[in-house]
Write a protein that holds these residues in place. Structure first.
Motif, PDB file in Angstrom:
ATOM      1  N   PRO A   1       0.834  -1.211   0.000  1.00  0.00           N
ATOM      2  CA  PRO A   1       0.000   0.000   0.000  1.00  0.00           C
ATOM      3  C   PRO A   1       0.864   1.255   0.000  1.00  0.00           C
ATOM      4  N   GLU A   2       0.360   2.306  -0.623  1.00  0.00           N
ATOM      5  CA  GLU A   2       1.125   3.539  -0.681  1.00  0.00           C
ATOM      6  C   GLU A   2       1.008   4.371   0.592  1.00  0.00           C
TER       7      GLU A   2
ATOM      8  N   VAL B   1       9.714  -0.654   2.761  1.00  0.00           N
ATOM      9  CA  VAL B   1      10.210   0.506   2.024  1.00  0.00           C
ATOM     10  C   VAL B   1      10.471   0.075   0.587  1.00  0.00           C
ATOM     11  N   ILE B   2      10.214   0.976  -0.334  1.00  0.00           N
ATOM     12  CA  ILE B   2      10.604   0.750  -1.719  1.00  0.00           C
ATOM     13  C   ILE B   2      11.680   1.767  -2.052  1.00  0.00           C
TER      14      ILE B   2
ATOM     15  N   THR C   1       7.167   7.656   5.093  1.00  0.00           N
ATOM     16  CA  THR C   1       6.033   6.752   5.302  1.00  0.00           C
ATOM     17  C   THR C   1       6.417   5.640   6.269  1.00  0.00           C
ATOM     18  N   PHE C   2       7.601   5.062   6.067  1.00  0.00           N
ATOM     19  CA  PHE C   2       8.110   4.018   6.958  1.00  0.00           C
ATOM     20  C   PHE C   2       8.175   4.527   8.397  1.00  0.00           C
ATOM     21  N   ALA C   3       8.698   5.727   8.568  1.00  0.00           N
ATOM     22  CA  ALA C   3       8.877   6.279   9.913  1.00  0.00           C
ATOM     23  C   ALA C   3       7.542   6.522  10.609  1.00  0.00           C
ATOM     24  N   GLU C   4       6.559   7.012   9.878  1.00  0.00           N
ATOM     25  CA  GLU C   4       5.258   7.276  10.485  1.00  0.00           C
ATOM     26  C   GLU C   4       4.541   5.968  10.852  1.00  0.00           C
TER      27      GLU C   4
END
Length: 268
Positions: free
Chosen positions: A129-130, A162-163, A174-177
């Protein structure tokens, strides 16, 4: 930080060559070096289509001959992961499940009443998912499954995924949140990542991987699939944990320096 050594993976050409040639000494040496670098788990991935379980068995036996580190059984086929469990001398880590297909319902019932831990990817049948919200929805589904099988949060290593930064500028943020929200809901759960995914397709990949490790650790990641033979990565990790007050009085940092894990002394 929980270190999962990433080097024994058949997707790496040199490892694939060692597997195809049955070069046991080469695999043993790789296991020894990762253990010396502080690996808590050693990831073992055959990356073969035919004979996956047999190859996993061969690799696991070789690692256990020279290392007391726990085994991380790694295969895209959840049945292979389950079938390889009896080859391990002690409970380790399954890599991985997700909400894609029936993976989680193959693995979770088998490890339910054991001490085995599991990596859980925040993706499903529609891929990665984005948005943060979509990934958190998948996280909620995984935790419902964990509750169903009575698997404690502390036995899970959630991978927010992560991409490549080259294709998605918000990959890390996004990963961090997601990491922050996961840890907020379940403080005892682990958050992990395959560090090298974020630098795919970019030059000087080690530079990006090193920066990602530092920032992700600060964001709450406490487990990582990484190269424990890399002195630069280890130095960054120990320094980050000292700066975060995780390593009180820099004792772990100083011990690692004395053992020359960073390679600094030899550069003088």
């Amino acid at each position: 930080m929980i270190i999962i050594g990433e080097k024994i993976n058949g997707a790496i050409p040199s490892v694939q060559k060692a597997i195809s040639e049955k070069n046991a000494d080469w695999i043993r040496d790789l296991a020894r070096r990762q253990t010396a670098g502080g690996a808590d788990y050693i990831d073992v991935c055959s990356s073969v289509v035919e004979g996956d379980v047999e190859t996993l068995h061969w690799l696991i036996d070789l690692v256990q001959e020279v290392s007391d580190a726990k085994i991380c059984i790694d295969s895209p086929n959840p049945k292979s992961c389950v079938d390889a469990i009896p080859f391990c001398n002690q409970p380790g880590l399954i890599n991985s499940v997700s909400m894609e297909g029936n993976k989680i319902d193959i693995v979770f019932p088998v490890i339910a009443d054991t001490k085995w831990e599991c990596v859980a990817l925040l993706c499903g049948d529609n891929g990665i998912p984005e948005s943060v919200e979509e990934r958190m929805e998948i996280f909620a589904q995984i935790m419902e499954k964990a509750k169903e099988y009575n698997i404690a949060p502390s036995r899970l290593h959630i991978d927010p995924l992560v991409i490549s930064l080259g294709t998605n500028p918000s990959s890390f943020t996004t990963f961090a949140e997601v990491t922050r929200r996961v840890k907020e809901q379940y403080p005892g759960i682990h958050v992990t990542s395959g560090l090298s995914n974020i630098s795919f397709g970019l030059p000087s990949r080690k530079t990006i991987n090193q920066a990602f490790l530092i920032l992700a650790r600060y964001a709450g990641m406490d487990s990582a699939i990484m190269d424990p033979t890399s002195r630069d990565m280890l130095g960054s990790l120990y320094a980050t944990e000292a700066l975060m007050e995780i390593d009180e009085y820099c004792l772990d940092y100083l011990d690692a320096y004395r053992e020359d894990l960073f390679g600094v002394q030899k550069k003088k």
